[in-house]
Design a protein around this motif. Structure first.
Motif, PDB file in Angstrom:
ATOM      1  N   MET A  36       7.407   8.219  -5.315  1.00  0.00           N
ATOM      2  CA  MET A  36       7.309   8.719  -3.944  1.00  0.00           C
ATOM      3  C   MET A  36       5.969   8.319  -3.327  1.00  0.00           C
ATOM      4  O   MET A  36       4.931   8.477  -3.955  1.00  0.00           O
ATOM      5  CB  MET A  36       7.437  10.250  -3.972  1.00  0.00           C
ATOM      6  CG  MET A  36       7.569  10.889  -2.607  1.00  0.00           C
ATOM      7  SD  MET A  36       9.162  10.470  -1.870  1.00  0.00           S
ATOM      8  CE  MET A  36       8.946  11.128  -0.216  1.00  0.00           C
ATOM      9  N   GLY A  37       6.035   7.799  -2.139  1.00  0.00           N
ATOM     10  CA  GLY A  37       4.805   7.475  -1.425  1.00  0.00           C
ATOM     11  C   GLY A  37       4.325   6.053  -1.606  1.00  0.00           C
ATOM     12  O   GLY A  37       3.375   5.638  -0.958  1.00  0.00           O
ATOM     13  N   ASP A  77      -3.363  16.489   0.064  1.00  0.00           N
ATOM     14  CA  ASP A  77      -2.540  16.742  -1.129  1.00  0.00           C
ATOM     15  C   ASP A  77      -1.488  15.645  -1.277  1.00  0.00           C
ATOM     16  O   ASP A  77      -1.242  15.142  -2.378  1.00  0.00           O
ATOM     17  CB  ASP A  77      -1.816  18.098  -1.018  1.00  0.00           C
ATOM     18  CG  ASP A  77      -2.793  19.262  -1.026  1.00  0.00           C
ATOM     19  OD1 ASP A  77      -3.907  19.084  -1.575  1.00  0.00           O
ATOM     20  OD2 ASP A  77      -2.458  20.331  -0.475  1.00  0.00           O
ATOM     21  N   ILE A  78      -0.875  15.291  -0.157  1.00  0.00           N
ATOM     22  CA  ILE A  78       0.155  14.240  -0.209  1.00  0.00           C
ATOM     23  C   ILE A  78      -0.486  12.890  -0.533  1.00  0.00           C
ATOM     24  O   ILE A  78       0.087  12.072  -1.254  1.00  0.00           O
ATOM     25  CB  ILE A  78       0.940  14.189   1.119  1.00  0.00           C
ATOM     26  CG1 ILE A  78       1.594  15.554   1.368  1.00  0.00           C
ATOM     27  CG2 ILE A  78       1.999  13.107   1.086  1.00  0.00           C
ATOM     28  CD1 ILE A  78       2.376  15.635   2.650  1.00  0.00           C
ATOM     29  N   ALA A 123       8.104   6.925   2.025  1.00  0.00           N
ATOM     30  CA  ALA A 123       6.861   7.593   2.435  1.00  0.00           C
ATOM     31  C   ALA A 123       7.166   9.006   2.919  1.00  0.00           C
ATOM     32  O   ALA A 123       8.111   9.227   3.662  1.00  0.00           O
ATOM     33  CB  ALA A 123       6.175   6.795   3.541  1.00  0.00           C
ATOM     34  N   GLU A 124       6.351   9.942   2.483  1.00  0.00           N
ATOM     35  CA  GLU A 124       6.558  11.317   2.924  1.00  0.00           C
ATOM     36  C   GLU A 124       6.036  11.474   4.351  1.00  0.00           C
ATOM     37  O   GLU A 124       5.016  10.893   4.721  1.00  0.00           O
ATOM     38  CB  GLU A 124       5.817  12.266   1.973  1.00  0.00           C
ATOM     39  CG  GLU A 124       6.288  13.688   2.124  1.00  0.00           C
ATOM     40  CD  GLU A 124       5.913  14.556   0.928  1.00  0.00           C
ATOM     41  OE1 GLU A 124       5.819  15.762   1.128  1.00  0.00           O
ATOM     42  OE2 GLU A 124       5.720  14.015  -0.184  1.00  0.00           O
ATOM     43  N   ALA A 125       6.747  12.256   5.153  1.00  0.00           N
ATOM     44  CA  ALA A 125       6.289  12.536   6.517  1.00  0.00           C
ATOM     45  C   ALA A 125       5.795  13.966   6.580  1.00  0.00           C
ATOM     46  O   ALA A 125       6.374  14.857   5.970  1.00  0.00           O
ATOM     47  CB  ALA A 125       7.424  12.324   7.509  1.00  0.00           C
ATOM     48  N   ILE A 126       4.696  14.167   7.310  1.00  0.00           N
ATOM     49  CA  ILE A 126       4.165  15.519   7.455  1.00  0.00           C
ATOM     50  C   ILE A 126       3.886  15.767   8.932  1.00  0.00           C
ATOM     51  O   ILE A 126       3.420  14.877   9.648  1.00  0.00           O
ATOM     52  CB  ILE A 126       2.909  15.718   6.568  1.00  0.00           C
ATOM     53  CG1 ILE A 126       2.368  17.136   6.731  1.00  0.00           C
ATOM     54  CG2 ILE A 126       1.835  14.693   6.851  1.00  0.00           C
ATOM     55  CD1 ILE A 126       1.364  17.540   5.670  1.00  0.00           C
ATOM     56  N   ARG A 130       0.817  -1.202   0.000  1.00  0.00           N
ATOM     57  CA  ARG A 130       0.000   0.000   0.000  1.00  0.00           C
ATOM     58  C   ARG A 130       0.853   1.256   0.000  1.00  0.00           C
ATOM     59  O   ARG A 130       1.959   1.258   0.533  1.00  0.00           O
ATOM     60  CB  ARG A 130      -0.902   0.036   1.253  1.00  0.00           C
ATOM     61  CG  ARG A 130      -1.858  -1.129   1.331  1.00  0.00           C
ATOM     62  CD  ARG A 130      -2.557  -1.342   0.007  1.00  0.00           C
ATOM     63  NE  ARG A 130      -3.613  -2.328   0.094  1.00  0.00           N
ATOM     64  CZ  ARG A 130      -3.682  -3.403  -0.671  1.00  0.00           C
ATOM     65  NH1 ARG A 130      -2.747  -3.646  -1.574  1.00  0.00           N
ATOM     66  NH2 ARG A 130      -4.679  -4.241  -0.555  1.00  0.00           N
ATOM     67  N   ALA A 131       0.325   2.327  -0.575  1.00  0.00           N
ATOM     68  CA  ALA A 131       0.986   3.622  -0.469  1.00  0.00           C
ATOM     69  C   ALA A 131       0.803   4.132   0.959  1.00  0.00           C
ATOM     70  O   ALA A 131      -0.103   3.688   1.663  1.00  0.00           O
ATOM     71  CB  ALA A 131       0.377   4.599  -1.471  1.00  0.00           C
ATOM     72  N   ALA A 132       1.661   5.052   1.381  1.00  0.00           N
ATOM     73  CA  ALA A 132       1.565   5.512   2.769  1.00  0.00           C
ATOM     74  C   ALA A 132       2.043   6.943   2.934  1.00  0.00           C
ATOM     75  O   ALA A 132       2.863   7.437   2.165  1.00  0.00           O
ATOM     76  CB  ALA A 132       2.368   4.588   3.683  1.00  0.00           C
ATOM     77  N   VAL A 133       1.480   7.591   3.965  1.00  0.00           N
ATOM     78  CA  VAL A 133       1.943   8.908   4.390  1.00  0.00           C
ATOM     79  C   VAL A 133       2.128   8.820   5.901  1.00  0.00           C
ATOM     80  O   VAL A 133       1.259   8.310   6.609  1.00  0.00           O
ATOM     81  CB  VAL A 133       0.891  10.003   4.068  1.00  0.00           C
ATOM     82  CG1 VAL A 133       1.385  11.361   4.558  1.00  0.00           C
ATOM     83  CG2 VAL A 133       0.574  10.033   2.578  1.00  0.00           C
ATOM     84  N   VAL A 134       3.276   9.268   6.398  1.00  0.00           N
ATOM     85  CA  VAL A 134       3.505   9.269   7.842  1.00  0.00           C
ATOM     86  C   VAL A 134       3.031  10.618   8.383  1.00  0.00           C
ATOM     87  O   VAL A 134       3.539  11.664   7.980  1.00  0.00           O
ATOM     88  CB  VAL A 134       4.997   9.051   8.170  1.00  0.00           C
ATOM     89  CG1 VAL A 134       5.229   9.159   9.672  1.00  0.00           C
ATOM     90  CG2 VAL A 134       5.463   7.698   7.638  1.00  0.00           C
ATOM     91  N   VAL A 135       2.021  10.561   9.263  1.00  0.00           N
ATOM     92  CA  VAL A 135       1.470  11.796   9.814  1.00  0.00           C
ATOM     93  C   VAL A 135       1.937  11.925  11.259  1.00  0.00           C
ATOM     94  O   VAL A 135       1.511  11.161  12.123  1.00  0.00           O
ATOM     95  CB  VAL A 135      -0.074  11.780   9.752  1.00  0.00           C
ATOM     96  CG1 VAL A 135      -0.636  13.065  10.353  1.00  0.00           C
ATOM     97  CG2 VAL A 135      -0.555  11.607   8.316  1.00  0.00           C
TER      98      VAL A 135
END
Ligand code: GDP
Ligand code: GDP
Length: 453
Positions: free
Chosen positions: A426-427, A342-343, A324-327, A288-293
């Protein structure tokens, strides 16, 4: 693009896999051969006239005792049915109606999915009609006489089948990004969910998902539709009988499995814990795609080094999630919450992105020029013949090589890092399969096996 699913249901040995092969032709299912990835069902792309769909065979189970296999078939079939647009119930025309057929038919009639009845093994056109007629008694409408082996009768069946499938235009419209919000208790998942509901337009809220008691919330923003998965699971802990300590990792795993993009929510004050790593592992296994929040960023005392140090901490503890991008956000103050989706959009796009074979082979050529593949002690060198992206979600690249054993883990990591650097993605995780020449020959020339000496 999610293609509609056609589920094939029936007892063992009625010819389900033969039938699926007939429908899907030589379009191979992608078989994930990485350890730890268990797929109980394979999806194969197929089309008839202008309609595309995926066929899922619910079989793979062989038991000789009817009473033993029925509950298992039912469970498999149920999972497949929840996502299917239409089911084909396959029976054996040479054997006639069996008790198990009746049971399956009774059960199918209770399901909320259109069912077509296909009577297989009607190889002889002269007997076909009579063989099929016997199956009217199952109460599922007209039995279609077919022969999976010869292909006869399948045209009529498929003509009927596609009337139940959405047209390609409709498929575009229902496209949505499935987002799972996962994390330990108290990291701020429900606060984030509420923040999303504040900035989006709820279309249907809440609606039941495919997992039994999962409740999804579907929202829209800037023309994109997001299905927030299992929002009931996020709110459930408010019930008195679930203490704050209760953490249903299985529920989180199920949400991950259904998602396109996973929001892995951390509490900035706690940093990355072992449980977070478990969730991250599962995200990768499922592709799976992922974003670290990183939430509660407001609660951290900051100076000019804080974010830099925090990123280093993430790199150390989540090195396997480097893609994975972190925000850094605050659900409490709303800071940067807007940017999360957006990410998510970018990650979902990358997850679905397809790169041409020409580009992939450019990357390979460049990579082997810088760093030639290892040579075995016998002096034989590894060779990569070519590569191609065989699927998306996640992007999956097959490399055709002379012998996979000649490529060390080190070299494999090197190639993977080259793909990352050159192709981005990315992601999303990417998968790379190393396919040997031998295995390919066997697949494509079945006669070989008979050629003794
Ligand atoms: P599954 O267990 O339902 O997936 O069944 P398979 O596809 O493995 O088929 C079981 C057996 O039935 C195999 O020996 C097939 O060759 C045979 N079979 C499948 N379709 C036909 C058909 O249309 N006619 C005949 N005569 N045999 C068939
Ligand atoms: P969940 O268990 O992951 O759904 O977490 P909740 O959304 O219920 O939040 C747990 C606690 O953390 C609540 O007391 C929230 O008010 C608090 N919280 C959530 N987000 C933030 C944030 O961004 N900053 C701060 N300081 N507290 C937050």
């Amino acid at each position: 693009m999610p293609l509609p699913i056609v589920a094939i249901i029936g007892r063992p040995n009625v010819g389900k896999s033969t039938f699926v092969n007939r429908l899907a032709g030589d379009k191979q299912a992608i078989v994930h051969d990485e350890p730890g990835i268990t797929r109980d069902r394979t999806y194969r792309p197929a089309f008839w006239q202008d309609r595309e769909f995926q066929v899922v065979d619910t079989g793979g189970l062989v038991f000789d005792d009817d009473t033993e296999f029925l509950p298992l078939i039912r469970e498999q079939a149920l999972t497949a049915l929840t996502e299917a647009s239409v089911a084909i119930f396959l029976v054996d025309g040479q054997m006639g109606v069996t008790a198990a057929d009746r049971e399956i038919a009774n059960w199918l009639r209770l399901q909320n999915v259109p069912v077509l009845l296909a009577v297989n093994k009607c190889d002889n056109p002269e007997m076909a009609l009579a063989q099929a007629a016997e199956f009217w008694e199952l109460g599922l409408g007209e039995p279609y006489a077919v022969s999976a082996i010869h292909g006869s009768g399948t045209g009529d069946l498929l003509d009927e089948l596609i009337t139940y499938l959405p047209s390609m235009d409709e498929i575009e419209v229902v496209e949505e990004i499935k987002v799972a919000i996962v994390g330990r208790p108290n990291v701020g998942k429900s606060s984030l969910l509420n923040a999303f509901l504040g900035e989006t337009r709820a279309i249907v809220s809440p609606i039941s998902g495919t997992t039994r008691d999962a409740i999804d919330t579907v929202v829209e923003r800037n023309g994109n539709t997001y299905r927030l998965i299992d929002t009931a699971g996020i709110r459930r802990k408010k019930n008195v009988d679930y203490g704050a300590e209760f953490f249903s990792i299985n529920r989180a795993f199920k949400a991950i499995r259904r998602a396109d993009v996973v929001l892995l929510v951390l509490d900035a004050l706690d940093g990355v814990t072992d449980q977070d790593q478990k969730l991250a592992d599962r995200i990768i296994e499922e592709g799976r795609a992922a974003v670290v929040v990183v939430n509660k960023w407001d609660a951290i005392e900051k100076d000019s080094y804080t974010i830099y140090e925090y990123k280093k901490h993430l790199q150390n503890r989540f090195y396997f999630l480097a893609w994975a991008e972190a925000i850094f956000v605050s659900a409490l103050t709303g800071k940067r919450v807007k940017n999360i989706l957006d990410i998510v959009d970018t990650a979902a796009e990358e997850h679905r992105r397809r790169v041409s074979t020409a580009v992939i082979n450019e990357v390979i050529q460049e990579a082997v020029t810088w760093h030639t593949p290892p040579t075995s002690r016998q002096g034989r060198q590894g060779k990569i013949y070519y590569g191609t992206q065989v699927s998306t979600q996640p992007p999956t690249i097959a490399l055709f090589v002379n012998d996979p054993k000649r490529f060390s883990d080190n070299y494999r990591r090197y190639i993977e890092s080259q793909f990352r650097q050159q192709l981005g993605f990315m992601g999303t995780p990417i998968r790379i399969f190393w396919r040997g020449k031998k295995a390919r020959d066997l697949e494509h020339s079945p006669n070989r096996a008979t050629k003794v000496k």
